[in-house]
Scaffold this motif. Structure first.
Motif, PDB file in Angstrom:
ATOM      1  N   LEU A 149      43.399  39.950  36.948  1.00  0.00           N
ATOM      2  CA  LEU A 149      44.520  39.436  35.927  1.00  0.00           C
ATOM      3  C   LEU A 149      45.779  39.246  36.697  1.00  0.00           C
ATOM      4  O   LEU A 149      46.625  38.405  36.345  1.00  0.00           O
ATOM      5  CB  LEU A 149      44.529  40.572  34.942  1.00  0.00           C
ATOM      6  N   LEU A 150      45.999  39.920  37.880  1.00  0.00           N
ATOM      7  CA  LEU A 150      47.184  39.614  38.636  1.00  0.00           C
ATOM      8  C   LEU A 150      47.185  38.347  39.322  1.00  0.00           C
ATOM      9  O   LEU A 150      48.289  37.698  39.543  1.00  0.00           O
ATOM     10  CB  LEU A 150      47.446  40.910  39.586  1.00  0.00           C
ATOM     11  N   ARG A 151      45.813  37.761  39.519  1.00  0.00           N
ATOM     12  CA  ARG A 151      45.983  36.522  40.393  1.00  0.00           C
ATOM     13  C   ARG A 151      45.789  35.553  39.338  1.00  0.00           C
ATOM     14  O   ARG A 151      46.213  34.276  39.847  1.00  0.00           O
ATOM     15  CB  ARG A 151      44.539  36.437  41.024  1.00  0.00           C
ATOM     16  N   LEU A 152      45.660  35.350  38.080  1.00  0.00           N
ATOM     17  CA  LEU A 152      45.573  34.400  37.121  1.00  0.00           C
ATOM     18  C   LEU A 152      46.887  33.714  36.933  1.00  0.00           C
ATOM     19  O   LEU A 152      46.949  32.621  36.917  1.00  0.00           O
ATOM     20  CB  LEU A 152      45.133  35.013  35.877  1.00  0.00           C
ATOM     21  N   PRO A 153      48.092  34.165  36.850  1.00  0.00           N
ATOM     22  CA  PRO A 153      49.200  33.478  36.268  1.00  0.00           C
ATOM     23  C   PRO A 153      49.411  32.712  37.756  1.00  0.00           C
ATOM     24  O   PRO A 153      49.448  33.129  38.784  1.00  0.00           O
ATOM     25  CB  PRO A 153      50.116  34.815  36.143  1.00  0.00           C
ATOM     26  N   PRO A 154      49.881  31.471  37.327  1.00  0.00           N
ATOM     27  CA  PRO A 154      50.077  30.329  38.505  1.00  0.00           C
ATOM     28  C   PRO A 154      51.550  30.573  38.903  1.00  0.00           C
ATOM     29  O   PRO A 154      51.592  30.019  40.226  1.00  0.00           O
ATOM     30  CB  PRO A 154      50.078  29.139  37.773  1.00  0.00           C
ATOM     31  N   THR A 173      37.649  44.801  49.157  1.00  0.00           N
ATOM     32  CA  THR A 173      36.399  44.463  48.459  1.00  0.00           C
ATOM     33  C   THR A 173      37.040  43.960  47.096  1.00  0.00           C
ATOM     34  O   THR A 173      36.694  42.650  46.621  1.00  0.00           O
ATOM     35  CB  THR A 173      35.391  45.277  48.640  1.00  0.00           C
ATOM     36  N   PRO A 174      37.482  44.843  46.203  1.00  0.00           N
ATOM     37  CA  PRO A 174      38.095  44.643  45.022  1.00  0.00           C
ATOM     38  C   PRO A 174      39.069  43.294  44.959  1.00  0.00           C
ATOM     39  O   PRO A 174      39.257  42.700  44.242  1.00  0.00           O
ATOM     40  CB  PRO A 174      38.417  45.758  44.539  1.00  0.00           C
ATOM     41  N   LEU A 175      39.960  43.360  46.093  1.00  0.00           N
ATOM     42  CA  LEU A 175      40.748  42.385  46.246  1.00  0.00           C
ATOM     43  C   LEU A 175      40.195  40.947  46.440  1.00  0.00           C
ATOM     44  O   LEU A 175      40.701  39.921  45.893  1.00  0.00           O
ATOM     45  CB  LEU A 175      41.745  42.633  47.354  1.00  0.00           C
ATOM     46  N   PHE A 176      39.063  40.882  47.278  1.00  0.00           N
ATOM     47  CA  PHE A 176      38.703  39.656  47.427  1.00  0.00           C
ATOM     48  C   PHE A 176      37.683  39.119  46.371  1.00  0.00           C
ATOM     49  O   PHE A 176      38.100  37.903  45.942  1.00  0.00           O
ATOM     50  CB  PHE A 176      37.547  39.976  48.653  1.00  0.00           C
ATOM     51  N   ILE A 177      37.093  40.089  45.715  1.00  0.00           N
ATOM     52  CA  ILE A 177      36.320  39.448  44.473  1.00  0.00           C
ATOM     53  C   ILE A 177      37.467  39.296  43.171  1.00  0.00           C
ATOM     54  O   ILE A 177      37.165  38.132  42.686  1.00  0.00           O
ATOM     55  CB  ILE A 177      35.513  40.554  43.895  1.00  0.00           C
ATOM     56  N   GLY A 178      38.116  40.113  43.161  1.00  0.00           N
ATOM     57  CA  GLY A 178      39.249  39.981  41.984  1.00  0.00           C
ATOM     58  C   GLY A 178      40.353  38.378  42.459  1.00  0.00           C
ATOM     59  O   GLY A 178      40.517  37.830  41.371  1.00  0.00           O
ATOM     60  N   THR A 179      40.418  38.197  43.639  1.00  0.00           N
ATOM     61  CA  THR A 179      41.206  37.032  43.873  1.00  0.00           C
ATOM     62  C   THR A 179      40.421  35.675  43.849  1.00  0.00           C
ATOM     63  O   THR A 179      40.630  34.733  43.029  1.00  0.00           O
ATOM     64  CB  THR A 179      41.324  37.016  45.274  1.00  0.00           C
ATOM     65  N   ALA A 180      38.861  35.787  44.021  1.00  0.00           N
ATOM     66  CA  ALA A 180      38.004  34.702  43.708  1.00  0.00           C
ATOM     67  C   ALA A 180      38.038  34.442  42.061  1.00  0.00           C
ATOM     68  O   ALA A 180      38.135  33.213  41.735  1.00  0.00           O
ATOM     69  CB  ALA A 180      36.742  35.133  44.120  1.00  0.00           C
ATOM     70  N   LEU A 181      37.841  35.597  41.535  1.00  0.00           N
ATOM     71  CA  LEU A 181      37.680  35.339  39.831  1.00  0.00           C
ATOM     72  C   LEU A 181      38.874  34.749  39.433  1.00  0.00           C
ATOM     73  O   LEU A 181      38.891  34.041  38.403  1.00  0.00           O
ATOM     74  CB  LEU A 181      37.329  36.584  39.178  1.00  0.00           C
ATOM     75  N   GLY A 182      40.169  35.390  39.682  1.00  0.00           N
ATOM     76  CA  GLY A 182      41.389  34.971  39.275  1.00  0.00           C
ATOM     77  C   GLY A 182      41.935  33.729  39.678  1.00  0.00           C
ATOM     78  O   GLY A 182      42.860  32.996  39.112  1.00  0.00           O
ATOM     79  N   MET A 183      41.555  33.554  40.909  1.00  0.00           N
ATOM     80  CA  MET A 183      42.166  31.930  41.409  1.00  0.00           C
ATOM     81  C   MET A 183      41.155  30.916  41.189  1.00  0.00           C
ATOM     82  O   MET A 183      41.939  29.843  40.942  1.00  0.00           O
ATOM     83  CB  MET A 183      42.266  32.158  42.979  1.00  0.00           C
ATOM     84  N   LEU A 184      40.017  31.189  40.752  1.00  0.00           N
ATOM     85  CA  LEU A 184      39.276  30.096  40.456  1.00  0.00           C
ATOM     86  C   LEU A 184      39.868  29.094  39.265  1.00  0.00           C
ATOM     87  O   LEU A 184      39.753  27.898  39.315  1.00  0.00           O
ATOM     88  CB  LEU A 184      37.861  30.554  40.047  1.00  0.00           C
ATOM     89  N   PRO A 185      39.891  29.739  38.077  1.00  0.00           N
ATOM     90  CA  PRO A 185      40.596  28.794  37.026  1.00  0.00           C
ATOM     91  C   PRO A 185      41.783  27.956  37.467  1.00  0.00           C
ATOM     92  O   PRO A 185      41.837  26.784  37.177  1.00  0.00           O
ATOM     93  CB  PRO A 185      41.079  29.832  35.810  1.00  0.00           C
TER      94      PRO A 185
END
Length: 236
Positions: A149-154, A173-185
């Motif tokens: 959610l923190l990575r989603l906002p552009p 590890t959570p940072l890496f996974i969360g970044t991948a999910l949040g940055m993808l859109p």
């Protein structure tokens, strides 16, 4: 007579201790925008060659932008836009995301070496910030959700988020996974915009179509920002 504990009063030494952290956060915000200046013409000039030799140039495209974004010298939006312009959506999106993930690892490790623990001490004194970091530091899906959610906002600067993650000692590890999910859109949306810009530049699409793509991407990015803000507020 009441004695004052010197450790509780602000001193020049205290402010000097904060300077490395403040300098790091300032650089993380300012440098990426400066690094993007002047990239448009070189990318347009090299696009055909990079596109025709995609098998060989794709690894180079991942590595070079990742190094620049990881050292806060390039915004991720520029990487996505260039990926879409050169390689199109199908190939450009995974290439841009790969560059972003490498840049995340590099940026966090670099910030850990340059920063200090003063920011974490400040967070521990503020209830809302402490609540959010405790959620992020939870070793389960809640941490991944919060980082996503923190990575989603552009509008959140990529390098700044990396620096904060390092200074707050967030789990990698959570940072890496969360970044991948949040940055993808947002990576996919900006890559799509880059592909439409290339089509317009080549004369295969109209200006109206390009403007429609720009408006659609902007609305979608705004929607992601509102969704992340609402969900994160509800979660915390």
């Amino acid at each position: 007579m009441t004695q004052i504990d010197p450790s509780t009063t602000p001193t020049k030494t205290t402010w000097r201790n904060w300077l490395p952290t403040l300098a790091l956060l300032t650089a993380a915000v300012a440098l990426p925008a400066l690094g993007a200046i002047g990239l448009a013409q070189p990318i347009r000039s090299a696009a055909d060659a990079l596109r025709d030799q995609a098998l060989w140039t794709a690894p180079l495209f991942i590595t070079a932008p990742a190094l620049r974004a990881g050292t806060a010298l390039l915004p991720t939006h520029a990487i996505s836009l260039a990926a879409g312009y050169i390689f199109g959506v199908t190939l450009g999106t995974p290439l841009a995301l790969a560059a972003v993930l490498i840049a995340t690892t590099l940026g966090v490790q670099l910030a850990k070496r340059l920063g200090s623990n003063h920011l974490r001490q400040w967070v521990d004194q503020h209830t809302t910030a402490r609540r959010l970091t405790s959620l992020i530091n939870t070793p389960n899906r809640s941490a991944i959700l919060a980082i996503t959610l923190l990575r989603l906002p552009p509008q959140v600067p990529f390098a700044l988020a990396n620096a904060l993650a390092a200074l707050l000692n967030l789990p990698l590890t959570p940072l890496f996974i969360g970044t991948a999910l949040g940055m993808l859109p947002r990576v996919a949306l900006v890559t799509y915009l880059g592909s439409q810009l290339a089509a317009w530049d080549q004369g295969t699409t109209s200006t109206n179509t390009l403007l429609l793509a720009l408006a659609s991407a902007t609305i979608a990015l705004l929607g992601l920002s509102l969704l992340a803000r609402h969900t994160l507020r509800h979660t915390t």
